[in-house]
Write an enzyme that holds these catalytic residues in place. Sequence first.
Site, PDB file in Angstrom:
ATOM      1  N   GLU A   1       3.560  -4.228 -12.213  1.00 21.80           N
ATOM      2  CA  GLU A   1       5.540  -3.995 -12.437  1.00 21.80           C
ATOM      3  C   GLU A   1       6.280  -4.844 -13.502  1.00 21.80           C
ATOM      4  O   GLU A   1       6.480  -4.099 -14.495  1.00 21.80           O
ATOM      5  CB  GLU A   1       5.750  -3.877 -11.798  1.00 21.80           C
TER       6      GLU A   1
ATOM      7  N   ASP B   1      -6.251   5.578   1.705  1.00 26.49           N
ATOM      8  CA  ASP B   1      -6.078   4.882   1.545  1.00 26.49           C
ATOM      9  C   ASP B   1      -7.826   3.657   2.066  1.00 26.49           C
ATOM     10  O   ASP B   1      -8.114   3.789   2.904  1.00 26.49           O
ATOM     11  CB  ASP B   1      -5.033   3.465   2.020  1.00 26.49           C
TER      12      ASP B   1
ATOM     13  N   HIS C   1       0.957  -1.147  -0.486  1.00 26.37           N
ATOM     14  CA  HIS C   1       0.065  -0.055   0.236  1.00 26.37           C
ATOM     15  C   HIS C   1       0.878   1.376  -0.247  1.00 26.37           C
ATOM     16  O   HIS C   1       0.511   2.425  -0.805  1.00 26.37           O
ATOM     17  CB  HIS C   1      -1.052  -0.242   0.832  1.00 26.37           C
TER      18      HIS C   1
ATOM     19  N   ALA D   1      -6.137 -13.564  -0.373  1.00 29.05           N
ATOM     20  CA  ALA D   1      -6.340 -12.578  -0.865  1.00 29.05           C
ATOM     21  C   ALA D   1      -6.979 -12.156  -2.062  1.00 29.05           C
ATOM     22  O   ALA D   1      -7.131 -13.419  -2.808  1.00 29.05           O
ATOM     23  CB  ALA D   1      -5.447 -10.833   0.016  1.00 29.05           C
TER      24      ALA D   1
ATOM     25  N   HIS E   1       4.109 -13.925  -6.262  1.00 32.65           N
ATOM     26  CA  HIS E   1       2.843 -14.602  -5.584  1.00 32.65           C
ATOM     27  C   HIS E   1       1.319 -13.540  -5.845  1.00 32.65           C
ATOM     28  O   HIS E   1       0.687 -13.627  -5.532  1.00 32.65           O
ATOM     29  CB  HIS E   1       3.230 -13.609  -3.969  1.00 32.65           C
TER      30      HIS E   1
ATOM     31  N   ASN F   1       0.827  -4.901  -7.207  1.00 36.52           N
ATOM     32  CA  ASN F   1       1.903  -3.911  -7.118  1.00 36.52           C
ATOM     33  C   ASN F   1       3.035  -4.913  -8.334  1.00 36.52           C
ATOM     34  O   ASN F   1       3.489  -4.555  -9.312  1.00 36.52           O
ATOM     35  CB  ASN F   1       2.626  -3.748  -6.427  1.00 36.52           C
TER      36      ASN F   1
HETATM   37  N1  UDP Z   1       9.388  -5.432  -2.826  1.00 36.24           N
HETATM   38  C1  UDP Z   1      10.342  -4.664  -3.700  1.00 36.24           C
HETATM   39  N2  UDP Z   1      11.711  -4.928  -2.971  1.00 36.24           N
HETATM   40  C2  UDP Z   1      11.158  -6.991  -2.592  1.00 36.24           C
HETATM   41  C3  UDP Z   1       9.824  -6.876  -2.521  1.00 36.24           C
HETATM   42  C4  UDP Z   1       8.791  -6.558  -2.887  1.00 36.24           C
HETATM   43  O1  UDP Z   1      10.844  -3.294  -3.590  1.00 36.24           O
HETATM   44  O2  UDP Z   1      12.413  -7.326  -2.552  1.00 36.24           O
HETATM   45  C5  UDP Z   1       8.055  -3.662  -3.713  1.00 36.24           C
HETATM   46  C6  UDP Z   1       7.364  -4.406  -4.887  1.00 36.24           C
HETATM   47  O3  UDP Z   1       8.042  -3.630  -6.153  1.00 36.24           O
HETATM   48  C7  UDP Z   1       5.922  -3.778  -4.516  1.00 36.24           C
HETATM   49  C8  UDP Z   1       5.658  -4.392  -2.929  1.00 36.24           C
HETATM   50  O4  UDP Z   1       7.037  -3.880  -2.598  1.00 36.24           O
HETATM   51  O5  UDP Z   1       5.703  -2.755  -4.814  1.00 36.24           O
HETATM   52  C9  UDP Z   1       5.492  -5.270  -3.113  1.00 36.24           C
HETATM   53  O6  UDP Z   1       3.822  -5.434  -2.754  1.00 36.24           O
HETATM   54  P1  UDP Z   1       3.041  -6.085  -3.687  1.00 36.24           P
HETATM   55  O7  UDP Z   1       1.382  -6.033  -3.610  1.00 36.24           O
HETATM   56  O8  UDP Z   1       3.827  -7.093  -5.081  1.00 36.24           O
HETATM   57  O9  UDP Z   1       2.930  -7.818  -2.925  1.00 36.24           O
HETATM   58  P2  UDP Z   1       2.410  -7.391  -1.143  1.00 36.24           P
HETATM   59  O10 UDP Z   1       3.858  -7.260  -0.279  1.00 36.24           O
HETATM   60  O11 UDP Z   1       1.398  -6.587  -0.853  1.00 36.24           O
HETATM   61  O12 UDP Z   1       2.332  -8.742  -0.873  1.00 36.24           O
END
Ligand code: UDP
Length: 491
Positions: A397, A129, A25, A412, A389, A393
Amino acid sequence: MVSMSESHVIMKRHAVFIPYPAQGHVTPMLKLAKLLNAAHNFHVSFVHTLHNHHRILRSHGPSGVSGIPSFRFHFISDGLPPAENPNATQDIPTLCNSVNQTGANAFRDLLSNLNSAGDAPPVSCVVADAAMAFAVDVAEELGLPVVRFWTASACGLLGYAQYECLIQKGIIPLSDSSCLTNGYLDKVVEGIPSMEGITLKHLPSFIRTTDINDFMLNYLLQRVRTISASRCPLIFNTFDTLDDSVLQTLAAAKITQAPVFTIGPLSLHPTKTNEPVHSKIRPNLLPDDPFCLPWLDTKPPNSIIYINYGSITTLTPDQVMEFAKGLVNSMQSFLWVIRPDLVGSVKPGSVALKIQELVDRTQGRGMIASWCDQEKVLAHPSVGGFLTHCGWNSTIEALSHGVPMVCWPFFAEQMTNCWFCCKKWGVGAEIGEVTMEEVERVVRMVMEGDKGKEMKRKAGEWKKLAEDATMNPNGSSCLNFDMLVNHLIGT
Ligand code: UDP
């Protein structure tokens, strides 16, 4: 109407951003905040919780929380006692409950302090948010323009919006826990436009309960009800060509009745947020491992599978070993990010040691890191696939950089994102049960096979469309961004 080019003449506005306190988030909200600051001259106050404020301090030092004169960080309490693991995301249901119980008063006080401090323009708008519903209420109470940012996927919202109807039909809650393993979740859910053929297994995972009072089930029911009833505009980090059909379904079903701003992918907007002044404002709650990018530089194009499960997913020791063996047996080169808290309830050292032994035997084919700058990794030419997973994001990306995905959703709406990647967007292949054979099979398919080549081609097409939406001044996300700015400045 104000366009990007006219924005410098706007009087300085003051936007307060309040993300739900988890990485997935914070990252998109920080990207949006930086864009408003860099391209539209907004003063930004970005609100963390105390827990995350401390995590950033430990990861990046005081510069991580000081910001720059026109972009300041602040914090409020999340209402919880100090966490057992101060470096990890807190328990999600506990955090959702606490922050929404205690947040309104803390946020009201913060806004009042910001206005009385006198070192910034008066607060003029709020970006809240969607998981911090109280912040919208407080902003409305104070008569401030406010937008709600649904940081997850549009298809995820559509998935959550099915809960009400599934309860009415008696499909959820599950009659007993055997439904989790007896094939019940493979049942196709009929009648959801844009999701024809989806199974229960691919709807957001909080349906996997036998308890009608389950906290997360009810929390998401409530979030959807709030959004449907609200006149507050909604932001999605997606672009129209990707999610056209889902967005239309959301509107037709009156789940979104207020204006919707699809402004993503946020990281592709061509503004000056990468200049040195903004690079001091970093989104990550953990420090990046500096060795990843130099290591990738030594590798041929499209040769690396990058593995990262985001910031919350946890694996059992057995699962992590099956992933390790599958990756090694796939004979692919890999960059594997293993967060310090990835393997729950065991001493991190013991599993890490076993994995390191396996990786050492690959003679330089594998690299382990604890955290990385994911956007830079995904943009690197050596990366040819992403085992993910399916957090939203990570998914957007990967699409932004044209990288096909090996999908292993954890919880989720990640289940729904996985289904869209595999069945609708043509860029993903799903791992079923985590066994070394299955991991090897799907990794090989994406990295070597004809199906993988087709997925790579399709991912490249989405990348071009994403660029067109954000980089072309008449692109849909660009135009929506201008409309969002106009809403925030109250015109
Ligand atoms: N991220 C990162 N480096 C890592 C792991 C995650 O920069 O080693 C960032 C990734 O680019 C993304 C966010 O953390 O923007 C993770 O968000 P996502 O919605 O994919 O998953 P969540 O962590 O919420 O399960």
